[in-house]
Design a protein around this motif. Structure first.
Motif, PDB file in Angstrom:
ATOM      1  N   THR A 254     -34.998   0.244   7.810  1.00  0.00           N
ATOM      2  CA  THR A 254     -35.263  -0.743   8.860  1.00  0.00           C
ATOM      3  C   THR A 254     -35.810  -0.064  10.116  1.00  0.00           C
ATOM      4  O   THR A 254     -36.684  -0.615  10.778  1.00  0.00           O
ATOM      5  CB  THR A 254     -34.008  -1.556   9.203  1.00  0.00           C
ATOM      6  N   SER A 255     -35.321   1.119  10.437  1.00  0.00           N
ATOM      7  CA  SER A 255     -35.841   1.838  11.595  1.00  0.00           C
ATOM      8  C   SER A 255     -37.315   2.172  11.405  1.00  0.00           C
ATOM      9  O   SER A 255     -38.124   2.032  12.334  1.00  0.00           O
ATOM     10  CB  SER A 255     -35.038   3.116  11.810  1.00  0.00           C
ATOM     11  N   PHE A 256     -37.684   2.602  10.210  1.00  0.00           N
ATOM     12  CA  PHE A 256     -39.091   2.885   9.925  1.00  0.00           C
ATOM     13  C   PHE A 256     -39.938   1.621  10.064  1.00  0.00           C
ATOM     14  O   PHE A 256     -41.013   1.644  10.670  1.00  0.00           O
ATOM     15  CB  PHE A 256     -39.231   3.471   8.517  1.00  0.00           C
ATOM     16  N   LEU A 257     -39.447   0.510   9.535  1.00  0.00           N
ATOM     17  CA  LEU A 257     -40.190  -0.751   9.639  1.00  0.00           C
ATOM     18  C   LEU A 257     -40.321  -1.203  11.093  1.00  0.00           C
ATOM     19  O   LEU A 257     -41.376  -1.709  11.507  1.00  0.00           O
ATOM     20  CB  LEU A 257     -39.525  -1.833   8.796  1.00  0.00           C
ATOM     21  N   TYR A 258     -39.263  -1.011  11.889  1.00  0.00           N
ATOM     22  CA  TYR A 258     -39.336  -1.359  13.297  1.00  0.00           C
ATOM     23  C   TYR A 258     -40.339  -0.468  14.031  1.00  0.00           C
ATOM     24  O   TYR A 258     -41.060  -0.923  14.922  1.00  0.00           O
ATOM     25  CB  TYR A 258     -37.969  -1.258  13.965  1.00  0.00           C
ATOM     26  N   GLY A 259     -40.378   0.808  13.671  1.00  0.00           N
ATOM     27  CA  GLY A 259     -41.359   1.721  14.270  1.00  0.00           C
ATOM     28  C   GLY A 259     -42.781   1.323  13.913  1.00  0.00           C
ATOM     29  O   GLY A 259     -43.679   1.346  14.767  1.00  0.00           O
TER      30      GLY A 259
ATOM     31  N   THR B 184     -43.754  -1.666  13.218  1.00  0.00           N
ATOM     32  CA  THR B 184     -44.006  -2.884  13.996  1.00  0.00           C
ATOM     33  C   THR B 184     -44.412  -2.524  15.423  1.00  0.00           C
ATOM     34  O   THR B 184     -45.369  -3.086  15.973  1.00  0.00           O
ATOM     35  CB  THR B 184     -42.758  -3.780  14.011  1.00  0.00           C
ATOM     36  N   GLY B 185     -43.707  -1.584  16.033  1.00  0.00           N
ATOM     37  CA  GLY B 185     -44.049  -1.152  17.389  1.00  0.00           C
ATOM     38  C   GLY B 185     -45.426  -0.522  17.457  1.00  0.00           C
ATOM     39  O   GLY B 185     -46.194  -0.778  18.396  1.00  0.00           O
ATOM     40  N   LEU B 186     -45.771   0.300  16.467  1.00  0.00           N
ATOM     41  CA  LEU B 186     -47.095   0.915  16.420  1.00  0.00           C
ATOM     42  C   LEU B 186     -48.178  -0.157  16.275  1.00  0.00           C
ATOM     43  O   LEU B 186     -49.219  -0.099  16.943  1.00  0.00           O
ATOM     44  CB  LEU B 186     -47.171   1.911  15.265  1.00  0.00           C
ATOM     45  N   SER B 187     -47.939  -1.140  15.428  1.00  0.00           N
ATOM     46  CA  SER B 187     -48.910  -2.227  15.235  1.00  0.00           C
ATOM     47  C   SER B 187     -49.099  -3.032  16.511  1.00  0.00           C
ATOM     48  O   SER B 187     -50.234  -3.374  16.882  1.00  0.00           O
ATOM     49  CB  SER B 187     -48.457  -3.149  14.101  1.00  0.00           C
ATOM     50  N   VAL B 188     -47.999  -3.345  17.194  1.00  0.00           N
ATOM     51  CA  VAL B 188     -48.094  -4.086  18.453  1.00  0.00           C
ATOM     52  C   VAL B 188     -48.871  -3.268  19.476  1.00  0.00           C
ATOM     53  O   VAL B 188     -49.719  -3.804  20.208  1.00  0.00           O
ATOM     54  CB  VAL B 188     -46.687  -4.460  18.978  1.00  0.00           C
ATOM     55  N   ALA B 189     -48.623  -1.962  19.543  1.00  0.00           N
ATOM     56  CA  ALA B 189     -49.333  -1.103  20.497  1.00  0.00           C
ATOM     57  C   ALA B 189     -50.830  -1.082  20.210  1.00  0.00           C
ATOM     58  O   ALA B 189     -51.657  -1.217  21.128  1.00  0.00           O
ATOM     59  CB  ALA B 189     -48.762   0.310  20.449  1.00  0.00           C
TER      60      ALA B 189
ATOM     61  N   VAL C 231     -41.372   4.187  19.521  1.00  0.00           N
ATOM     62  CA  VAL C 231     -39.986   4.561  19.802  1.00  0.00           C
ATOM     63  C   VAL C 231     -39.231   3.407  20.455  1.00  0.00           C
ATOM     64  O   VAL C 231     -38.072   3.135  20.115  1.00  0.00           O
ATOM     65  CB  VAL C 231     -39.948   5.823  20.691  1.00  0.00           C
ATOM     66  N   PHE C 232     -39.876   2.697  21.370  1.00  0.00           N
ATOM     67  CA  PHE C 232     -39.233   1.574  22.052  1.00  0.00           C
ATOM     68  C   PHE C 232     -38.801   0.495  21.072  1.00  0.00           C
ATOM     69  O   PHE C 232     -37.650   0.044  21.089  1.00  0.00           O
ATOM     70  CB  PHE C 232     -40.207   0.986  23.093  1.00  0.00           C
TER      71      PHE C 232
ATOM     72  N   LEU D 299     -34.702  -2.446  18.546  1.00  0.00           N
ATOM     73  CA  LEU D 299     -34.406  -3.306  17.398  1.00  0.00           C
ATOM     74  C   LEU D 299     -33.288  -2.727  16.540  1.00  0.00           C
ATOM     75  O   LEU D 299     -32.527  -3.474  15.918  1.00  0.00           O
ATOM     76  CB  LEU D 299     -35.669  -3.544  16.572  1.00  0.00           C
ATOM     77  N   MET D 300     -33.129  -1.402  16.511  1.00  0.00           N
ATOM     78  CA  MET D 300     -32.005  -0.807  15.782  1.00  0.00           C
ATOM     79  C   MET D 300     -30.676  -1.137  16.457  1.00  0.00           C
ATOM     80  O   MET D 300     -29.677  -1.369  15.780  1.00  0.00           O
ATOM     81  CB  MET D 300     -32.168   0.714  15.679  1.00  0.00           C
ATOM     82  N   VAL D 301     -30.648  -1.156  17.777  1.00  0.00           N
ATOM     83  CA  VAL D 301     -29.421  -1.531  18.486  1.00  0.00           C
ATOM     84  C   VAL D 301     -29.063  -2.981  18.176  1.00  0.00           C
ATOM     85  O   VAL D 301     -27.904  -3.304  17.875  1.00  0.00           O
ATOM     86  CB  VAL D 301     -29.570  -1.316  20.009  1.00  0.00           C
ATOM     87  N   ILE D 302     -30.063  -3.862  18.208  1.00  0.00           N
ATOM     88  CA  ILE D 302     -29.810  -5.265  17.885  1.00  0.00           C
ATOM     89  C   ILE D 302     -29.337  -5.408  16.449  1.00  0.00           C
ATOM     90  O   ILE D 302     -28.387  -6.150  16.161  1.00  0.00           O
ATOM     91  CB  ILE D 302     -31.074  -6.106  18.156  1.00  0.00           C
TER      92      ILE D 302
END
Length: 175
Positions: free
Chosen positions: A56-61, A63-68, A108-109, A114-117
Motif C-alpha cells: 500500500t505504501s508503494f501504491l500511495y507513492g 499515486t503521489g508521483l502521478s499527481v505531481a 513522499v508526502f 496516506l500510510m498514517v491514515i
C-alpha cells in the motif's frame, strides 16, 4: 457456553518471545499479545500473516508521483507556460530535471500521510477512543499473552505457563 481466557503476564520481552514459541509448539491458541513497545520477531512467533502495508505504501507513492506529474504538466506546460532560466516550456520532458524535487516531495508526502491514515483505519484508532488493553501495565513495563482456554484443562495450562516464566496468570471468564 462461557469462554475462558488466560492472561499470562511476563516482565521481559525475551522471556515473552520464548514463551510464545513454547505455547505455539504446545498447540495452544494465542488470541493476542500486548506489549509496551514493538518486540522484534514477535509477529512471526505468534503466527501473524505478513503485512501488506509495504504494498500500500508503494501504491500511495505511485499515486503521489502521478499527481505531481499531472499537476506540473498542467500548471507549467499547459495552463501558464513561463520562460524560467531560458528553458523552453513547450514540453514536460525538457523541463523534467527541474521538476524532480517536486515529484520526489509529493511522492513522499502522499506515501507518508496516506500510510498514517491507513494505519489508523486498520488499527481502528480514533481520537478520544478508550484503550482496549486488558491490563494497564502493558503500556508501561509488562507483557501480556492472551490464551484461549475454553477447551483446555486450566490447571495444566496454568502450570505450563508458569513453567514458561510467567510472572502472573489470571483466568478471565467471558460470559
Amino acid at each position: 457456553m462461557a469462554s475462558k481466557t488466560i492472561h499470562a503476564i511476563y516482565n521481559d520481552d525475551d522471556l515473552l518471545l520464548h514463551a510464545v514459541k513454547q505455547v505455539r509448539e504446545a498447540r495452544y491458541h494465542i488470541g493476542e499479545v500486548y506489549t509496551p513497545f514493538p518486540v522484534h520477531g514477535l509477529d512471526k512467533a505468534v503466527g501473524e500473516a505478513p503485512t501488506r502495508l509495504a504494498i500500500t505504501s508503494f501504491l500511495y507513492g505511485i499515486t503521489g508521483l502521478s499527481v505531481a506529474v499531472l499537476m506540473m504538466n498542467f500548471m507549467m506546460v499547459q495552463d501558464w507556460p513561463q520562460d524560467i532560466g531560458g528553458k523552453p516550456s513547450f514540453s514536460f520532458l525538457t523541463n523534467m530535471p527541474s521538476f524532480i524535487p517536486i515529484m520526489f516531495e509529493l511522492t513522499v508526502f502522499f506515501a507518508a500521510h496516506l500510510m498514517v491514515i491507513t494505519f489508523y483505519m486498520r488499527s481502528r484508532l480514533a481520537p478520544f477512543k478508550k484503550a482496549e488493553n486488558p491490563d494497564p501495565r502493558t503500556t508501561d513495563d509488562m507483557f501480556l499473552m492472551e490464551i484461549d482456554a475454553t477447551n483446555h484443562n486450566v490447571e495444566d495450562l496454568t502450570k505450563f505457563l508458569y513453567d514458561t516464566g510467567a510472572a502472573e496468570i489470571k483466568l478471565i471468564d467471558n460470559k
